[in-house]
Design an enzyme around this catalytic site. Structure first.
Site, PDB file in Angstrom:
ATOM      1  N   ASP A  67     -89.993 -65.013  29.727  1.00  0.00           N
ATOM      2  CA  ASP A  67     -90.075 -65.921  28.576  1.00  0.00           C
ATOM      3  C   ASP A  67     -91.321 -65.575  27.748  1.00  0.00           C
ATOM      4  OD1 ASP A  67     -89.983 -68.119  26.878  1.00  0.00           O
ATOM      5  OD2 ASP A  67     -90.672 -69.544  28.381  1.00  0.00           O
ATOM      6  N   LYS A  69     -91.115 -64.865  24.343  1.00  0.00           N
ATOM      7  CA  LYS A  69     -90.894 -65.333  22.964  1.00  0.00           C
ATOM      8  C   LYS A  69     -91.445 -64.359  21.922  1.00  0.00           C
ATOM      9  CE  LYS A  69     -91.055 -70.287  24.136  1.00  0.00           C
ATOM     10  NZ  LYS A  69     -91.481 -70.306  25.534  1.00  0.00           N
ATOM     11  N   ASP A  72     -92.468 -60.852  15.768  1.00  0.00           N
ATOM     12  CA  ASP A  72     -93.266 -59.874  15.040  1.00  0.00           C
ATOM     13  C   ASP A  72     -92.335 -59.171  14.052  1.00  0.00           C
ATOM     14  OD1 ASP A  72     -95.301 -57.934  14.380  1.00  0.00           O
ATOM     15  OD2 ASP A  72     -96.191 -58.292  16.348  1.00  0.00           O
ATOM     16  N   THR A 134     -89.181 -77.433  21.601  1.00  0.00           N
ATOM     17  CA  THR A 134     -88.916 -78.845  21.946  1.00  0.00           C
ATOM     18  C   THR A 134     -90.182 -79.706  21.893  1.00  0.00           C
ATOM     19  OG1 THR A 134     -89.051 -78.153  24.254  1.00  0.00           O
ATOM     20  CG2 THR A 134     -86.863 -78.486  23.352  1.00  0.00           C
ATOM     21  N   ARG A 226     -93.097 -78.758  34.871  1.00  0.00           N
ATOM     22  CA  ARG A 226     -94.037 -79.680  35.499  1.00  0.00           C
ATOM     23  C   ARG A 226     -93.367 -80.817  36.261  1.00  0.00           C
ATOM     24  NH1 ARG A 226     -97.339 -80.179  30.018  1.00  0.00           N
ATOM     25  NH2 ARG A 226     -95.222 -79.745  29.315  1.00  0.00           N
TER      26      ARG A 226
HETATM   27  O1  C5P Z   1     -93.387 -78.372  32.163  1.00  0.00           O
HETATM   28  P1  C5P Z   1     -92.291 -78.343  31.177  1.00  0.00           P
HETATM   29  O2  C5P Z   1     -90.957 -78.800  31.725  1.00  0.00           O
HETATM   30  O3  C5P Z   1     -92.615 -79.012  29.894  1.00  0.00           O
HETATM   31  O4  C5P Z   1     -92.144 -76.774  30.919  1.00  0.00           O
HETATM   32  C1  C5P Z   1     -91.290 -76.230  30.046  1.00  0.00           C
HETATM   33  C2  C5P Z   1     -91.317 -74.742  30.152  1.00  0.00           C
HETATM   34  O5  C5P Z   1     -90.390 -74.286  29.216  1.00  0.00           O
HETATM   35  C3  C5P Z   1     -92.653 -74.072  29.809  1.00  0.00           C
HETATM   36  O6  C5P Z   1     -92.753 -72.890  30.600  1.00  0.00           O
HETATM   37  C4  C5P Z   1     -92.513 -73.713  28.357  1.00  0.00           C
HETATM   38  O7  C5P Z   1     -93.186 -72.525  28.000  1.00  0.00           O
HETATM   39  C5  C5P Z   1     -91.035 -73.527  28.206  1.00  0.00           C
HETATM   40  N1  C5P Z   1     -90.533 -74.001  26.940  1.00  0.00           N
HETATM   41  C6  C5P Z   1     -89.739 -73.207  26.197  1.00  0.00           C
HETATM   42  N2  C5P Z   1     -89.271 -73.617  24.980  1.00  0.00           N
HETATM   43  C7  C5P Z   1     -89.533 -74.819  24.523  1.00  0.00           C
HETATM   44  C8  C5P Z   1     -90.319 -75.666  25.290  1.00  0.00           C
HETATM   45  C9  C5P Z   1     -90.819 -75.222  26.513  1.00  0.00           C
HETATM   46  O8  C5P Z   1     -89.426 -72.110  26.631  1.00  0.00           O
HETATM   47  N3  C5P Z   1     -88.992 -75.212  23.410  1.00  0.00           N
END
Ligand code: C5P
Length: 250
Positions: A67, A69, A72, A134, A226
């Site tokens: 992950d 992301k 660029d 999110t 978490r």
């Molecule tokens: O602890 P939590 O459930 O908030 O963790 C979410 C995980 O998902 C984190 O590793 C974060 O980097 C990832 N994430 C993501 N995209 C998002 C929100 C969180 O990949 N929109």
């Protein structure tokens, strides 16, 4: 409980290895491997352990999602996507906000590198597009970016663009899965972070839902972070989450 149903749930569970060391990651993997389909190596672990963690996952045949992301210019993302596949990952993501060309070059480079490695083109790498994080909501879009449009509309626009560019699917809030599936089809994968079981705290996430609601709405993968990793008894927490998913905790 029927093993097939448990396996179907397990396939959807992505555990975020948001820790600083390989030892901590190994501990989480060992403790929770029976409950997790895919482990997620995100920016926290990757920026600390880099390719060591990738090597560990490859050497031990552990299914993982890188992950990182990527965001660029198209050429840089293309070369990085090739490197990711050459390093051994086959599941990673880019920001859909990078645009059509960036996403398209990423997926083409990933497919070509994967083909070179495996000499088959039936199975392809999973490349997902991050839509709107999110941790953002309509207020933030309006107050910080002066975007009046609703996050849900932007997510749908980005999901459709990601599909056109050839991506496997997108990362989006569980609140948007249904609409994405309606617009892009059931085969287009949706991975949902922002997952909070009914018994856990929200932290910095904003567009959230429970694991059960996310799966019922069509999520192919749900990210648990978490809500599990910060708990003292992680296995017990996972058992509770499985119960919630399977029979609403009753
Ligand atoms: O602890 P939590 O459930 O908030 O963790 C979410 C995980 O998902 C984190 O590793 C974060 O980097 C990832 N994430 C993501 N995209 C998002 C929100 C969180 O990949 N929109």
């Amino acid at each position: 409980m029927d093993n097939k149903i448990l396996d179907e749930v397990k396939e959807k569970i992505v555990l975020a290895l948001d820790v600083d060391t390989i030892d901590e990651a190994k501990k989480l993997i060992n403790e929770l491997k029976d409950y997790v389909g895919v482990f997620k190596v995100g920016l926290q672990l990757y920026t600390k352990c880099g390719n060591d963690i990738v090597k560990f996952m490859n050497d031990n045949n552990i299914k993982y999602f890188l992950d990182v992301k990527l965001y660029d210019i198209p050429n840089t993302v293309k070369e990085a996507s090739r490197n990711i596949i050459e390093c051994g990952a086959s599941f990673f993501n880019v920001h859909a906000l990078g645009g059509y060309k960036m996403m398209n070059e990423a997926v083409n480079a990933a497919n070509a590198a994967y083909f070179k490695k495996t000499n088959q083109n039936k199975i392809k790498p999973v490349v997902l597009g991050v839509t709107i994080l999110t941790s953002l909501n309509d207020d933030v879009l309006k107050n910080e970016f002066h975007i009046e449009n609703k996050s849900e509309n932007l997510v749908l626009t980005l999901a459709k663009l990601a599909k056109e560019a050839g991506l496997t699917g997108v990362v989006a809030s569980p609140l948007e899965v249904k609409k994405i599936k309606e617009a892009c089809g059931n085969e287009f994968k949706v991975l949902c972070p922002g997952i909070r079981p009914s018994f856990s705290v929200v932290n910095d996430q904003k567009r959230i839902s429970t694991p059960r609601d996310a799966i019922q709405n069509g999520a192919d993968y749900i990210v648990l972070g978490r809500a599990v990793t910060k708990e003292l008894n992680k296995v017990e927490t996972m058992e509770k989450i499985y119960k919630e998913i399977l029979n609403n905790g009753k």
